[in-house]
Design a protein around this motif. Structure first.
Motif, PDB file in Angstrom:
ATOM      1  N   TYR A  77       0.732  -1.231  -0.054  1.00 31.44           N
ATOM      2  CA  TYR A  77       0.007  -0.014   0.035  1.00 31.44           C
ATOM      3  C   TYR A  77       1.026   1.278   0.040  1.00 31.44           C
ATOM      4  CZ  TYR A  77      -3.638  -3.409   1.573  1.00 31.44           C
ATOM      5  OH  TYR A  77      -4.410  -4.493   1.527  1.00 31.44           O
TER       6      TYR A  77
ATOM      7  N   PHE B 201      -5.184   4.823   2.440  1.00 31.88           N
ATOM      8  CA  PHE B 201      -6.065   4.836   3.544  1.00 31.88           C
ATOM      9  C   PHE B 201      -6.947   5.831   3.815  1.00 31.88           C
ATOM     10  CE2 PHE B 201      -2.465   2.078   4.305  1.00 31.88           C
ATOM     11  CZ  PHE B 201      -2.779   1.045   4.978  1.00 31.88           C
TER      12      PHE B 201
ATOM     13  N   SER C 290      -9.224   5.238   0.606  1.00 32.87           N
ATOM     14  CA  SER C 290     -10.243   4.141   0.804  1.00 32.87           C
ATOM     15  C   SER C 290     -11.369   4.661   1.867  1.00 32.87           C
ATOM     16  CB  SER C 290      -9.774   2.957   1.322  1.00 32.87           C
ATOM     17  OG  SER C 290      -8.755   2.488   0.007  1.00 32.87           O
ATOM     18  N   ASN C 291     -10.955   5.216   2.788  1.00 33.19           N
ATOM     19  CA  ASN C 291     -11.884   5.974   3.966  1.00 33.19           C
ATOM     20  C   ASN C 291     -13.073   6.602   3.297  1.00 33.19           C
ATOM     21  OD1 ASN C 291      -9.764   6.498   6.739  1.00 33.19           O
ATOM     22  ND2 ASN C 291     -10.281   4.524   5.721  1.00 33.19           N
TER      23      ASN C 291
ATOM     24  N   ASN D  74      -9.143   3.460   9.794  1.00 27.99           N
ATOM     25  CA  ASN D  74     -10.266   3.170   9.011  1.00 27.99           C
ATOM     26  C   ASN D  74     -11.521   3.881   9.537  1.00 27.99           C
ATOM     27  OD1 ASN D  74     -12.119   1.892   7.322  1.00 27.99           O
ATOM     28  ND2 ASN D  74     -10.866  -0.137   7.232  1.00 27.99           N
TER      29      ASN D  74
ATOM     30  N   ILE E  88      -9.460  -1.463   2.596  1.00 26.92           N
ATOM     31  CA  ILE E  88      -8.406  -0.764   1.769  1.00 26.92           C
ATOM     32  C   ILE E  88      -7.912  -1.218   0.339  1.00 26.92           C
ATOM     33  CG2 ILE E  88      -6.236   0.425   2.420  1.00 26.92           C
ATOM     34  CD1 ILE E  88      -8.383   0.840   4.506  1.00 26.92           C
TER      35      ILE E  88
END
Length: 342
Positions: free
Chosen positions: A35, A40, A43-44, A129, A235
């Motif tokens: 990643y 992060f 994706s959140n 997250n 993620i």
């Protein structure tokens, strides 16, 4: 239809991460084997129903653009809304604090044309997250002007604000003397109602090399991994087709993460090894992060070392840092065993 517009401020400069940002922005630092930091927060946003995201970079953003591409891996390659990348115009002495009004002003029409009523503005160096819909709900219930996302009382430099107020602050920046959303939150003398949303689950703020290594090691704990990488809120990252990891008969691996395409012939303990990395026969790697395509030769010993991409460690080399002061091998560098004088 989402009520939130996503803004990722990728202009952050972290002096404590300088060894990893010579050729890339903070947002594109590799993490967890496959990643990047930006994966992060991006994706959140997607998992929170955000379908329009703007990325505002400043320095060394070529690798970030290559990683993000069209946004396909985050389902943001769409005709309406989707992913927007806004490289900056040069402006001397511009602040790098989160939500810089001068930086956002360069693309003010983007905000005026957007149909969303609220904006989440986020930093790119927080590993968590987070459900931004919950943060928005908190914002609306208490009728805050700006809601700051926090963890245990510490700011994550993530903010929820109405689009109308954001535009007002951007257009009035010269008369108000406020330079960023972060600046408004930190200033005590104004009439804005500032609130907080507390994210209670696992959170890592990575602003230094020791923090990078320590939080990387956190991922080797199942309780941390399972809270960060969940089935209902995955993620996402750039997909690469790699062959399976190859383990030779001499390989020994314990409590480690090994990504696809790696070639392991030595011993790996409490470490993270990225895609296409190689560890030679007789080598011992402990408490280390080995990034993509780095090669460790035979009979090497490495402990508390971070190898950036494309590093070569030649046969017989021993390198040792500490948890408080890890040794960083910069991207593309070559290290060899020290010569012993007779």
């Amino acid at each position: 239809m989402s009520r939130l517009l996503g803004v990722i401020d990728a202009a952050t400069v972290m002096g404590g991460l300088q060894d990893l940002t010579l050729n890339r922005s903070v947002a594109s630092i590799p993490f967890a084997g496959r990643y990047r930091f930006i994966d992060f927060v991006l994706s959140n946003m997607v998992n929170s129903g955000v379908d329009s995201v703007a990325i505002f970079p400043k320095h060394q953003y070529r690798s970030l653009m290559d990683h993000i591409g069209s946004g396909k891996n985050w389902d943001l390659d769409r005709k309406r809304d989707g992913l927007f990348f806004f490289p900056p115009n040069f402006e001397p002495n511009e602040t790098t604090s989160i939500g810089s009004f001068s930086r956002l002003e360069q693309h003010i029409e983007f905000f005026k044309r957007s149909h969303q009523d609220y904006v989440v503005i986020a930093s790119s160096y927080v590993i968590a997250n987070i459900d931004f819909e919950e943060a928005l709900a908190e914002h609306l219930i208490h009728d805050y002007d700006i809601t700051e996302v926090q963890h245990n009382g510490k700011s994550l430099e993530i903010y929820v604000i109405s689009k109308a107020l954001l535009i007002e602050l951007i257009e009035g920046r010269r008369s108000s003397q406020f330079i960023s959303v972060s600046d408004v939150v930190k200033q005590p003398l104004h009439n804005f109602k500032i609130g907080a949303y507390d994210h209670k689950d696992y959170t890592a703020i990575i602003d230094s090399i020791p923090a990078y290594l320590n939080h990387s090691m956190d991922l080797l704990r199942h309780d941390v991994w399972s809270r960060l990488f969940t089935q209902d809120r995955p993620i996402y990252t750039k997909v690469k087709d790699e062959p399976p990891t190859k383990y030779s008969s001499t390989a020994q691996v314990s409590n480690s993460m090994i990504a696809n395409g790696a070639d392991i012939r030595g011993s790996v303990e409490n470490s993270i090894v990225s895609r296409a990395a190689k560890i030679g026969k007789g080598s011992k790697v402990k408490n280390c992060v080995v990034m993509q395509k780095s090669h460790i030769g035979n009979d090497c010993s490495l402990e508390y070392v971070i190898l950036d991409k494309d590093v070569r460690v030649l046969d017989g080399t021993s390198l040792k840092g500490t948890a408080e002061q890890p040794l960083v091998l910069r991207k593309g560098s070559v290290r060899e065993a020290a010569m012993v004088k007779s």
